[in-house]
Design a protein around this motif. Structure first.
Motif, PDB file in Angstrom:
ATOM      1  N   PRO A  45       0.830  -1.208   0.000  1.00 33.32           N
ATOM      2  CA  PRO A  45       0.000   0.000   0.000  1.00 33.32           C
ATOM      3  C   PRO A  45       0.867   1.263   0.000  1.00 33.32           C
ATOM      4  N   ALA A  46       0.251   2.346  -0.397  1.00 31.37           N
ATOM      5  CA  ALA A  46       0.946   3.636  -0.372  1.00 31.37           C
ATOM      6  C   ALA A  46       1.303   4.001   1.057  1.00 31.37           C
ATOM      7  N   PRO A  47       2.341   4.823   1.241  1.00 32.45           N
ATOM      8  CA  PRO A  47       2.755   5.229   2.593  1.00 32.45           C
ATOM      9  C   PRO A  47       1.584   5.807   3.381  1.00 32.45           C
ATOM     10  N   GLY A  48       1.435   5.344   4.613  1.00 31.90           N
ATOM     11  CA  GLY A  48       0.371   5.838   5.482  1.00 31.90           C
ATOM     12  C   GLY A  48      -0.914   5.041   5.397  1.00 31.90           C
ATOM     13  N   GLU A  49      -1.061   4.216   4.369  1.00 27.73           N
ATOM     14  CA  GLU A  49      -2.266   3.394   4.278  1.00 27.73           C
ATOM     15  C   GLU A  49      -2.174   2.203   5.218  1.00 27.73           C
ATOM     16  N   ARG A  50      -3.330   1.726   5.635  1.00 35.57           N
ATOM     17  CA  ARG A  50      -3.407   0.534   6.473  1.00 35.57           C
ATOM     18  C   ARG A  50      -4.180  -0.556   5.736  1.00 35.57           C
ATOM     19  N   LEU A  51      -4.003  -1.777   6.178  1.00 30.78           N
ATOM     20  CA  LEU A  51      -4.728  -2.895   5.597  1.00 30.78           C
ATOM     21  C   LEU A  51      -5.915  -3.264   6.483  1.00 30.78           C
ATOM     22  N   THR A 145     -14.203 -17.285   2.377  1.00 34.08           N
ATOM     23  CA  THR A 145     -13.508 -16.188   1.707  1.00 34.08           C
ATOM     24  C   THR A 145     -12.886 -15.276   2.749  1.00 34.08           C
ATOM     25  N   SER A 146     -11.686 -14.814   2.440  1.00 36.76           N
ATOM     26  CA  SER A 146     -11.015 -13.799   3.240  1.00 36.76           C
ATOM     27  C   SER A 146     -10.722 -12.613   2.344  1.00 36.76           C
ATOM     28  N   GLY A 147     -10.736 -11.433   2.926  1.00 36.52           N
ATOM     29  CA  GLY A 147     -10.549 -10.227   2.125  1.00 36.52           C
ATOM     30  C   GLY A 147      -9.562  -9.264   2.743  1.00 36.52           C
ATOM     31  N   VAL A 148      -8.825  -8.582   1.881  1.00 34.74           N
ATOM     32  CA  VAL A 148      -7.867  -7.555   2.288  1.00 34.74           C
ATOM     33  C   VAL A 148      -8.226  -6.258   1.580  1.00 34.74           C
ATOM     34  N   GLY A 149      -8.209  -5.162   2.324  1.00 32.22           N
ATOM     35  CA  GLY A 149      -8.462  -3.854   1.741  1.00 32.22           C
ATOM     36  C   GLY A 149      -7.510  -2.822   2.282  1.00 32.22           C
ATOM     37  N   THR A 150      -7.413  -1.706   1.605  1.00 32.91           N
ATOM     38  CA  THR A 150      -6.541  -0.617   2.042  1.00 32.91           C
ATOM     39  C   THR A 150      -7.378   0.499   2.645  1.00 32.91           C
ATOM     40  N   LEU A 151      -6.889   1.023   3.743  1.00 33.53           N
ATOM     41  CA  LEU A 151      -7.613   2.034   4.512  1.00 33.53           C
ATOM     42  C   LEU A 151      -6.814   3.325   4.517  1.00 33.53           C
ATOM     43  N   ALA A 152      -7.439   4.390   4.067  1.00 32.68           N
ATOM     44  CA  ALA A 152      -6.759   5.675   3.971  1.00 32.68           C
ATOM     45  C   ALA A 152      -6.500   6.265   5.356  1.00 32.68           C
ATOM     46  N   PRO A 153      -5.463   7.090   5.493  1.00 30.71           N
ATOM     47  CA  PRO A 153      -5.186   7.738   6.780  1.00 30.71           C
ATOM     48  C   PRO A 153      -6.380   8.564   7.254  1.00 30.71           C
TER      49      PRO A 153
END
Length: 340
Positions: A45-51, A145-153
């Motif tokens: 992920p981009a810097p500062g993003e969380r999963l 099913t398992s899922g991964v997403g990116t979370l914005a700061p």
């Protein structure tokens, strides 16, 4: 060409390779999955993003029903769980537990449904697993099913964020999925157009967050329905929640079925709806954003959050159509097993 699932399909040998190549890869494989590794290596992920990461298992019976099937349900369920955090769902894993004798054509149909739903949601199925159990020791197919997403700061959503004065919204009619499954299972006919509401809601959630940045939380009212979801949110935030019965959207067919079966539509499962709590001043904007999305056409503001009385704890109240008020409790026990 194999026509049914056999124990050898879970052996790790050539039969397993064949079912992976002919069914799973053929339906939805991308570059990551085609590598054939045990783990998918995904872009950082981009810097500062969380999963954000979530997992769920699906055992619904029947496997196919009006409005969807176990495959669509699996993708929608995990996409929606990841999206409730405010994250953008990116990747899914998929694990199949298959019973010996399960028709390969049915498995292909499930996989095609998963692929179509994943494309709609904008997520990729990137890794998976297959196991086969003896005939009579399963129910055809179970799916994880398992899922991964990116979370914005700066995005912090959750039940604990609800505050007195906030408004409670739902994205559409309630009880559609549960009553559809019941009607299929018991061969009941309530309405020709009644079908499951299974839908990926990540794009709707993103639209709401853009329009109403002070949204407190999203929660999908699956098993236990709206009643259980609101009780969870009230307990997490230490508040009371009051809902207007007349404001809650329920299809006449669902309401009639619930009256006949003795169910409370507010406790019936949903698979394509969201409960949203938002700051009062942004409720109209959130509602407009929901209604602009095809999965939110029947969205409504249904209630509000209030301060609770510490001596009795958090409660959820229902203002009834007759002008009274009653406590809206969580579902006790299993109203309808194998619903998702």
């Amino acid at each position: 060409m194999d026509t049914t699932v056999m124990l050898g399909h879970g052996s790790g040998g050539t039969m397993m390779k064949r079912i992976i190549d002919d069914v799973f890869f053929a339906a939805y494989a991308g570059d990551e999955l085609l590598r054939g590794d045990d783990a998918a290596v995904l872009p950082t992920p981009a810097p500062g993003e969380r999963l954000a990461f979530s997992t769920d298992s699906f055992v619904v019976t029947p496997h196919f029903f009006p409005g969807g099937d176990i495959g669509r349900l699996a993708v929608c369920g995990t996409v929606n769980d990841v999206a409730t955090s405010g994250a953008t769902p990116r990747y899914l894993s998929c694990g199949f537990i298959l019973e010996e004798g399960f028709p390969i054509d049915d498995l292909k149909r499930i996989c095609a449904s998963m692929a179509e739903c994943a494309r709609e949601a904008g997520v990729a199925l990137v890794t998976g697993d297959t196991k086969v159990v003896n005939r009579g020791h399963g129910d055809g197919v179970f799916v994880n099913t398992s899922g991964v997403g990116t979370l914005a700061p700066g995005v912090e959503l959750g039940g604990a964020q609800c505050r007195p004065g906030d408004k409670v919204l739902v994205t559409g009619t309630l009880g559609d999925h549960g009553i559809t499954i019941m009607s299929c299972r018991e061969s009941l006919s309530f309405s020709s157009d009644l079908e499951s509401d299974a839908a990926p809601l990540n794009h709707l959630i993103a639209d709401v967050l853009a329009a109403a940045p002070h949204t407190r939380c999203f929660r999908d009212p699956t098993r236990g329905g709206l009643a259980s979801t609101l009780n969870e949110l009230a307990a997490q935030s230490g508040t009371d929640i009051t809902v207007d019965e007349d404001a809650v959207p329920v299809k006449p067919a669902v309401l009639g079925a619930c009256e006949m079966l003795g169910y409370d539509p507010l406790q019936v499962a949903n698979e394509g709806k969201m409960v949203c709590v938002v700051a009062a001043e942004e409720a109209d904007a959130a509602l407009a954003a929901m209604r602009a999305n095809r999965y939110g056409a029947d969205a409504a503001v249904i209630g509000e959050v209030a301060a609770s009385q510490p001596e009795r704890g958090s409660k959820v109240f229902l203002r009834t159509a007759f002008g009274g008020t009653r406590i809206l409790d969580m579902l006790v026990g299993e109203q309808l097993p194998r619903i998702c």
